[in-house]
Design an enzyme around this catalytic site. Structure first.
Site, PDB file in Angstrom:
ATOM      1  CD  GLU A   1      -1.682  -2.431   1.436  1.00  0.00           C
ATOM      2  OE1 GLU A   1      -0.539  -2.630   1.882  1.00  0.00           O
ATOM      3  OE2 GLU A   1      -2.502  -3.356   1.246  1.00  0.00           O
TER       4      GLU A   1
ATOM      5  CG  HIS B   1     -11.191  -7.701   5.884  1.00  0.00           C
ATOM      6  ND1 HIS B   1     -10.187  -8.193   6.670  1.00  0.00           N
ATOM      7  CD2 HIS B   1     -10.892  -8.070   4.612  1.00  0.00           C
ATOM      8  CE1 HIS B   1      -9.317  -8.842   5.916  1.00  0.00           C
ATOM      9  NE2 HIS B   1      -9.721  -8.781   4.659  1.00  0.00           N
TER      10      HIS B   1
END
Lengths: 392, 386
Positions: free
Chosen positions: A86, A155
């Site tokens: 990321e 998540h």
């Protein structure tokens, strides 16, 4: 190890162009995720400098299929399957933006944005400032966020306040397919970096979308057909995306970025102001409908933007209703609701009938999914807060 | 004898490791190892005037460095990060860049700044705590200094990916192709961003050169704490060809960088260069190197001074004359005067400018806070009671 990106083919060659602007709104019914897909498609078609980058966004179309079909249509040079890193995704997006591109990064899940936190907060947010306005970084970071889908750890989180706390970033979250379609385009057109939080629990909900709306959608206005905005009067958030403002790329954009900067009253009411954004707007509307049956008139505001916060719209509403409840999935502690409570208290002190109430996640890590419906602001918990506010 | 981990290397520096490219030895004599003939050919084109130019650049850089350090001691600068000792690595690599190439510095690349055409005093906006930047990166193809260690390695890689998309790599037209270079130090190689940059650059075959100045110390921590293997050894694991070079040999630094840039521009992908050098000064003016390194080590590297080495070469090859030397000294002195005047002429910015350029388009909160602060200040100026 040469890749398609090392070929000398001119950027944009063979890419389908946007259709001529339609004079009649082309309204179609789309799920939330498809509306974002359509917005991305419009931007890719209209602006050759737009790139999509992220993990699994190409061949797979993203784990939520938001980018479905875009690599097939726009190629691997413009819809890029990134390495699984990321910080690398955002860091290279910064370099691409310096070179004149408009990267749209997908962070696969909210809880995975933290490896990129340094690049976003120390580099992306500050480059325009530290260059005294000489550099602009039109980078969009799309983040499926929030809970309610029964997912495993990391998540289901709502980290938006961490970014709203950082000057130099714009932080937005659409709540409807129509807004999502326009706002993703406005985010891409923005010369400022935008954190674009997508309520993943709403990806499958359908709504009417005017596909001619938005800066790349063929018309210059960005009205979305929602209930009329009260953000005009007294709003200081008149920031448009006009001109290039030193932009390193992209066509001039003709929009006042209304959806990206302004809150909107999605249901008018008189007894209490209920403020929400992203996934909790639908909850708030259910609360208002339930309360209406009991004779309470709730005004629901969708913030749409968390930074800049359109406090003028909220304050104008609370000046009328005298009561305010804020609801978000993120923990209430130090959250967006705390900022709204402070501003409402500062600006509506003599009009307030009750303390501003906050409904949010608790000061715990996001719990295992079997407990998430106890953690998330439910219809009942918001109604409870409404009752508390009305009890004064 | 029990081995102590992370024991700093002394006496014998890594510049003496086998395989380190050196074209001029510490005494100023050209080396003859046939393994470096390819690099030798690249510097064969550099005539006496070019060598004197490199000498001049290094002397000017050091004069700037000394002057800025003095100004910090006099309280005129908040901080200064010295490049002293690393002039060959910076000037050699910087002079290998073409004007169209783009460089991403860390924060002590004053020598590279000089080669990019930046007027050196402009660097001191930052160190006088007036601005976070100080120049237009696109005017010099030289990005702002980056203080978050290693993060710009990714920006350089992304920029290079943009260059690929612009079709400016491997066109066959040497005047059109361009490359990008990222400068960082030995400490930065421990940052994940540098590893990610090497990975992204490799899989994209991006035209970027990673130029690591291994100056032996990341503030107080030796390179042996950052890596158990030579830093250059990290490149091949990512698929990035790597080279170690004597960072105090300006000709070797020029040659290896020129080769890496040429490969990048031609579509051959990234390169990692480890230039073995030494910062003879402190990390910054806030640092005290006597707490972590020995006088013996400093003397080892002082004997390898890059400027003295090139002077010895010029003298040995007849490229030196006293008129040239005094000309350079005069230029350096004039720069010193100019740096002092420049710094002392910098005034505190208007406080309201702190609200400028936070956003490229108006942001309601930013605008409201600016207005509030402006009114607040005005309330004092008008003498009103608050």
């Amino acid at each position: 190890m040469s890749t398609t990106t090392s070929t000398a083919a001119p950027v944009g060659a063979g890419i389908p162009r946007a259709e001529a602007p339609a004079t009649v709104p082309a309204t179609t019914r789309l799920p939330f995720a498809k509306a974002i897909n359509a917005g991305l498609r419009a931007a890719l078609a209209a602006e050759p400098k737009v790139l999509l980058m992220g993990e699994d966004i190409g061949r797979l179309g993203g784990v939520f299929r938001v980018t479905d079909g875009l690599q097939a249509d726009f190629g691997t040079t413009r819809v890029v399957d990134s390495p699984l890193a990321e910080s690398g995704i955002v860091g290279t997006a910064i370099g691409l933006a310096m070179r004149g591109y408009r990267p749209v990064c997908e962070i696969q899940f909210d809880g995975f944005i933290f490896p990129a936190f340094d690049q976003i907060t120390t580099q992306l947010a500050k480059m325009h400032y530290r260059s005294a306005g000489r550099l602009t970084l039109p980078v969009v970071i799309r983040v499926p966020f929030g809970g309610g889908i029964g997912a495993v750890e990391h998540h289901s989180e709502s980290p938006e306040a961490l970014f709203a706390h950082t000057a130099g970033l714009r932080v937005v979250s659409p709540s409807s397919p129509a807004d999502a379609y326009v706002m993703i385009q406005e985010a891409i057109a923005s010369p400022d970096p935008v954190l674009f939080f997508e309520p993943k629990s709403r990806y499958w909900e359908k709504g009417e979308v005017d596909t001619t709306a938005g800066p790349y959608g063929g018309v210059s206005t960005s009205s979305t057909g929602e209930a009329g905005s009260t953000g005009e009067a007294g709003s200081t958030g008149d920031g448009g995306l006009t001109g290039d403002a030193g932009s390193t790329g992209g066509r001039p954009v003709e929009t006042d970025a209304a959806t990206l900067n302004r809150a909107v009253v999605v249901r008018p009411g008189t007894d209490l102001t209920l403020v929400a954004y992203g996934p909790t707007v639908a909850t708030a509307l259910k609360v208002a409908a339930t309360a209406a049956a009991e004779g309470t008139s709730i005004e629901v505001i969708d913030l749409r933007a968390i930074s800049p916060l359109d406090s003028a719209t909220v304050v104008a509403s609370v000046q009328r209703t005298g009561r305010c409840v804020v609801v978000h999935e993120a923990p209430a502690l130090y959250g967006v609701g705390a900022e709204i409570a402070a501003r409402v208290t500062e600006q509506c002190f003599y009009r307030l009938e009750a303390p501003v109430q906050r409904v949010g996640g608790f000061h715990t890590p996001y719990p295992p999914a079997q407990l998430e419906h106890d953690y998330l602001p439910s219809l009942d918990r918001v109604l409870d807060a409404v009752d508390r506010a009305l009890s004064f | 004898m029990t081995e102590t981990i992370n024991q700093p290397a002394v006496v014998r520096g890594a510049d003496q490791d086998p395989g380190v490219v050196r074209l001029v030895d510490p005494e100023g004599r050209r080396t003859a190892d046939p393994a470096w003939d390819g690099y030798r050919e690249r510097v064969a084109r550099l005539d006496g005037a070019a060598l004197r130019g490199l000498y001049r650049d290094m002397v000017i850089t050091r004069r700037f460095d000394d002057e800025a350090t003095s100004l910090q001691r006099q309280g005129e600068l908040a901080l200064f990060a010295q490049a002293k000792g690393q002039e060959a690595a910076q000037i050699g690599s910087g002079r290998a860049l073409a004007p169209r190439d783009f460089a991403f510095p860390s924060y002590r690349e004053h020598g590279v700044a000089l080669t990019r055409g930046l007027d050196l005093p402009e660097i001191l906006h930052l160190f006088r705590a007036q601005e976070h930047g100080g120049w237009d990166p696109n005017e010099f193809n030289f990005h702002l200094y980056t203080l978050v260690i290693g993060s710009h390695a990714l920006h350089a890689t992304g920029y290079a990916m943009g260059v690929q998309r612009d079709g400016l790599v491997g066109t066959g037209d040497a005047d059109k192709d361009m490359a990008v270079v990222a400068y960082f130090g030995d400490g930065a190689t421990s940052q994940g961003d540098v590893s990610e940059a090497l990975g992204f650059a490799a899989v994209n075959n991006a035209p970027v050169v990673f130029f690591c100045q291994n100056n032996q110390w990341a503030i107080s921590v030796p390179t042996s704490t950052q890596s158990r293997v030579p830093i250059a050894d990290r490149g091949p694991g990512f698929g990035v060809p790597s080279v170690r070079v004597d960072g105090n040999d300006v000709l070797a630094c020029y040659a290896v960088t020129a080769e890496a840039l040429e490969r990048a521009r031609g579509g051959g992908g990234p390169t990692l260069i480890e230039a073995i050098t030494f910062r003879t000064g402190a990390h910054t003016t806030s640092d005290d190197p006597t707490r972590y390194r020995t006088r013996e080590e400093e003397e080892y590297w002082e004997a390898r001074d890059p400027i003295a080495r090139l002077e010895a070469l010029l003298r040995a090859e007849g490229g030196w004359d006293d008129a040239f030397a005094s000309e350079v000294q005069a230029e350096a002195e004039a720069l010193g005067v100019r740096v002092r005047d420049f710094v002392r002429g910098l005034r505190k910015p208007d406080p309201l400018t702190m609200f400028d350029h936070v956003y490229a388009t108006e942001h309601a909160i930013n605008a409201a806070e600016r207005q509030w602060f402006s009114d607040y200040q005005a309330s004092f100026e008008s003498g009103e009671q608050r």
